[in-house]
Design a protein around this motif. Sequence first.
Motif, PDB file in Angstrom:
ATOM      1  N   GLY A  10       0.875  -1.126  -0.080  1.00  0.00           N
ATOM      2  CA  GLY A  10      -0.023  -0.163  -0.032  1.00  0.00           C
ATOM      3  C   GLY A  10       0.983   1.346  -0.079  1.00  0.00           C
ATOM      4  O   GLY A  10       0.223   2.290   0.338  1.00  0.00           O
ATOM      5  N   THR A  11       2.074   1.242  -0.185  1.00  0.00           N
ATOM      6  CA  THR A  11       3.083   2.526  -0.321  1.00  0.00           C
ATOM      7  C   THR A  11       2.991   3.250  -1.550  1.00  0.00           C
ATOM      8  O   THR A  11       2.810   2.460  -2.743  1.00  0.00           O
ATOM      9  CB  THR A  11       4.581   1.938  -0.123  1.00  0.00           C
ATOM     10  OG1 THR A  11       4.572   1.144   0.868  1.00  0.00           O
ATOM     11  CG2 THR A  11       5.269   3.145   0.062  1.00  0.00           C
ATOM     12  N   HIS A  12       2.724   4.557  -1.660  1.00  0.00           N
ATOM     13  CA  HIS A  12       2.546   5.179  -2.585  1.00  0.00           C
ATOM     14  C   HIS A  12       3.705   6.433  -2.636  1.00  0.00           C
ATOM     15  O   HIS A  12       4.063   6.656  -1.669  1.00  0.00           O
ATOM     16  CB  HIS A  12       1.102   5.951  -2.685  1.00  0.00           C
ATOM     17  CG  HIS A  12      -0.059   4.972  -2.538  1.00  0.00           C
ATOM     18  ND1 HIS A  12      -0.467   4.316  -3.611  1.00  0.00           N
ATOM     19  CD2 HIS A  12      -0.632   4.611  -1.626  1.00  0.00           C
ATOM     20  CE1 HIS A  12      -1.419   3.669  -3.583  1.00  0.00           C
ATOM     21  NE2 HIS A  12      -1.590   3.743  -2.285  1.00  0.00           N
ATOM     22  N   GLU A  13       3.896   6.661  -4.059  1.00  0.00           N
ATOM     23  CA  GLU A  13       4.702   7.787  -3.981  1.00  0.00           C
ATOM     24  C   GLU A  13       3.843   9.314  -3.815  1.00  0.00           C
ATOM     25  O   GLU A  13       2.578   9.467  -3.903  1.00  0.00           O
ATOM     26  CB  GLU A  13       5.177   8.083  -5.351  1.00  0.00           C
ATOM     27  CG  GLU A  13       6.214   7.446  -6.174  1.00  0.00           C
ATOM     28  CD  GLU A  13       6.759   7.733  -7.420  1.00  0.00           C
ATOM     29  OE1 GLU A  13       6.089   8.821  -7.949  1.00  0.00           O
ATOM     30  OE2 GLU A  13       7.654   7.230  -7.924  1.00  0.00           O
ATOM     31  N   ASP A  14       4.637  10.154  -2.935  1.00  0.00           N
ATOM     32  CA  ASP A  14       3.971  11.375  -2.738  1.00  0.00           C
ATOM     33  C   ASP A  14       4.252  12.230  -3.520  1.00  0.00           C
ATOM     34  O   ASP A  14       4.561  12.051  -4.778  1.00  0.00           O
ATOM     35  CB  ASP A  14       4.812  12.026  -1.463  1.00  0.00           C
ATOM     36  CG  ASP A  14       6.092  12.307  -1.545  1.00  0.00           C
ATOM     37  OD1 ASP A  14       6.904  12.271  -2.488  1.00  0.00           O
ATOM     38  OD2 ASP A  14       6.851  12.755  -0.611  1.00  0.00           O
ATOM     39  N   HIS A  15       3.905  13.488  -3.647  1.00  0.00           N
ATOM     40  CA  HIS A  15       3.852  14.719  -4.558  1.00  0.00           C
ATOM     41  C   HIS A  15       5.109  14.954  -4.963  1.00  0.00           C
ATOM     42  O   HIS A  15       5.350  15.520  -6.083  1.00  0.00           O
ATOM     43  CB  HIS A  15       2.882  15.723  -4.115  1.00  0.00           C
ATOM     44  CG  HIS A  15       1.473  15.628  -3.932  1.00  0.00           C
ATOM     45  ND1 HIS A  15       0.790  15.138  -5.181  1.00  0.00           N
ATOM     46  CD2 HIS A  15       0.425  15.563  -3.126  1.00  0.00           C
ATOM     47  CE1 HIS A  15      -0.632  15.006  -4.514  1.00  0.00           C
ATOM     48  NE2 HIS A  15      -0.604  15.345  -3.528  1.00  0.00           N
ATOM     49  N   CYS A  16       6.126  14.551  -4.181  1.00  0.00           N
ATOM     50  CA  CYS A  16       7.311  14.890  -4.695  1.00  0.00           C
ATOM     51  C   CYS A  16       8.167  13.645  -5.249  1.00  0.00           C
ATOM     52  O   CYS A  16       9.366  13.957  -5.601  1.00  0.00           O
ATOM     53  CB  CYS A  16       8.188  15.357  -3.221  1.00  0.00           C
ATOM     54  SG  CYS A  16       7.737  16.754  -2.241  1.00  0.00           S
ATOM     55  N   GLY A  17       7.455  12.629  -5.547  1.00  0.00           N
ATOM     56  CA  GLY A  17       7.819  11.568  -6.182  1.00  0.00           C
ATOM     57  C   GLY A  17       8.856  10.625  -5.141  1.00  0.00           C
ATOM     58  O   GLY A  17       9.190   9.723  -5.685  1.00  0.00           O
TER      59      GLY A  17
END
Length: 475
Positions: A187-194
């Motif tokens: 469930g790990t996602h990239e944040d808006h900073c990549g």
Amino acid sequence: MPRPVGTQEARSKHSVGKLWPWPGPVVLLIWIYLCCGLEGRTQGRSGSSEWTPWGAWSGCSSTCGQGASVRSRRCLRIPREHACGGDSHQYRLCRLSECPSGAMPFRELQCALYNNRPVLGNQATYQWVPFYGAPNLCDLNCLAKGHTFYYTFGRVLDGTPCSPDSEGLCINGRCLTAGCDGVLGSGTHEDHCGQCGGRNGSCLFVHRVFSEASPPSGQSYGYWNVTLIPTGARHIRVTDRSRNYLALMGSDGRYVFNGDWAIDWPGAFEVAGTQVHYSRTSDHVESLWAVGPTGEDLHLQSHRSPLRQPQTREVEVGPQEAASAWTKPALSSPGFSLPPEQPSDTETCQPCPGAKGRTQRLLHYCRSDFVFRARVLARLRVGEETRYDIQVQHSYKNWTPLERREFLWAPGACPCPLLAPRAEYLVAAQRHINYEGTLDRLLLPHAGYARPWTPREDARIQEVARRCPQAPPLG
């Protein structure tokens, strides 16, 4: 020196559970130690038993395409302590080269293992193929070929795709998708900073509102800069609700869309190592968005375009609505109305002489406001005029913006020159504005210049363009 009797009594009382008056600093140190000790024991209660380090990743479950690999660890459990928290096995996505054409999919191979084997308590045998209509996609549901029933042979093997169009894989009977760390079910996602699993703390969020009333030059129309989208920008979104058009320019000075006085169709554009999506609705709300990161600086501009009426306007549609992607013009302007439309009947029209020779070509080019190559999509008689629905292929000259699809008007029911539908022409047109300013459109004058487009005609008009002074019309 004999010790004070009181002190001895205090120690004696402490031995049976009463207070012992230690000096203040010592008591403070003990309190700090106990607090730390209790905190350490509190944190260790859930993790007193310890995991061994993770083992090595196994090989991929598939020999081609995508599959799963697994690694494990053991819990070193201490008696009378809590068990280790977390999972003992971890799965990650592995991608290999594409499977060769004709290779049997993994789920189909598992169903085929039961071919010609009795499975229903009798001697009947069947040929089995995957069935995807059952509730649990991670059960091995196989349909009997030539029959209307399916059978569930337990779970599929780990690493089996959940369905042909799914990115998820079946692990222990559950359909899991990989996070940005490649681990299935994390469930790990990239944040808006990549950053994978980040908290948007490694970049800056920029939000600006541009409200410039007019171009810096003071002209009624033109291009002007809005902002610079820097290299490395992510999650870009721009919205414009004005009567202007957005335009995007690369770092090399070339326009990505809506540049050089031409309005592009909405769509996706590849630039700066990312894909920029541009949309425009029927009520002229524009937006662009991109995931990024951008590999170079991009320049966002806005340019003002005089509205031509009646004017076709692209709308954002899906593939099935492409045939009706044009809306009728709004006729709310005061003093403006359209006569009823009639099919164009040109059988009785007499042929008219066209403009010929280099002198006539030069004269028409220099006196016209627009010179462009266009494909005629339709021809319609509107009152005592003829209206062509055209698609602009290339612009050689235009002092105001041209859209990809325009209406081109010509006087009379039998205009001269007469343009044929489904043909391409090189056209020199005028900008026609009525006295009240309520009508602004493209006009092909009587005996104007419209020649069938050919590579030779293209070379001729480009030669003429070099000889014609490039000065915008007055007004």
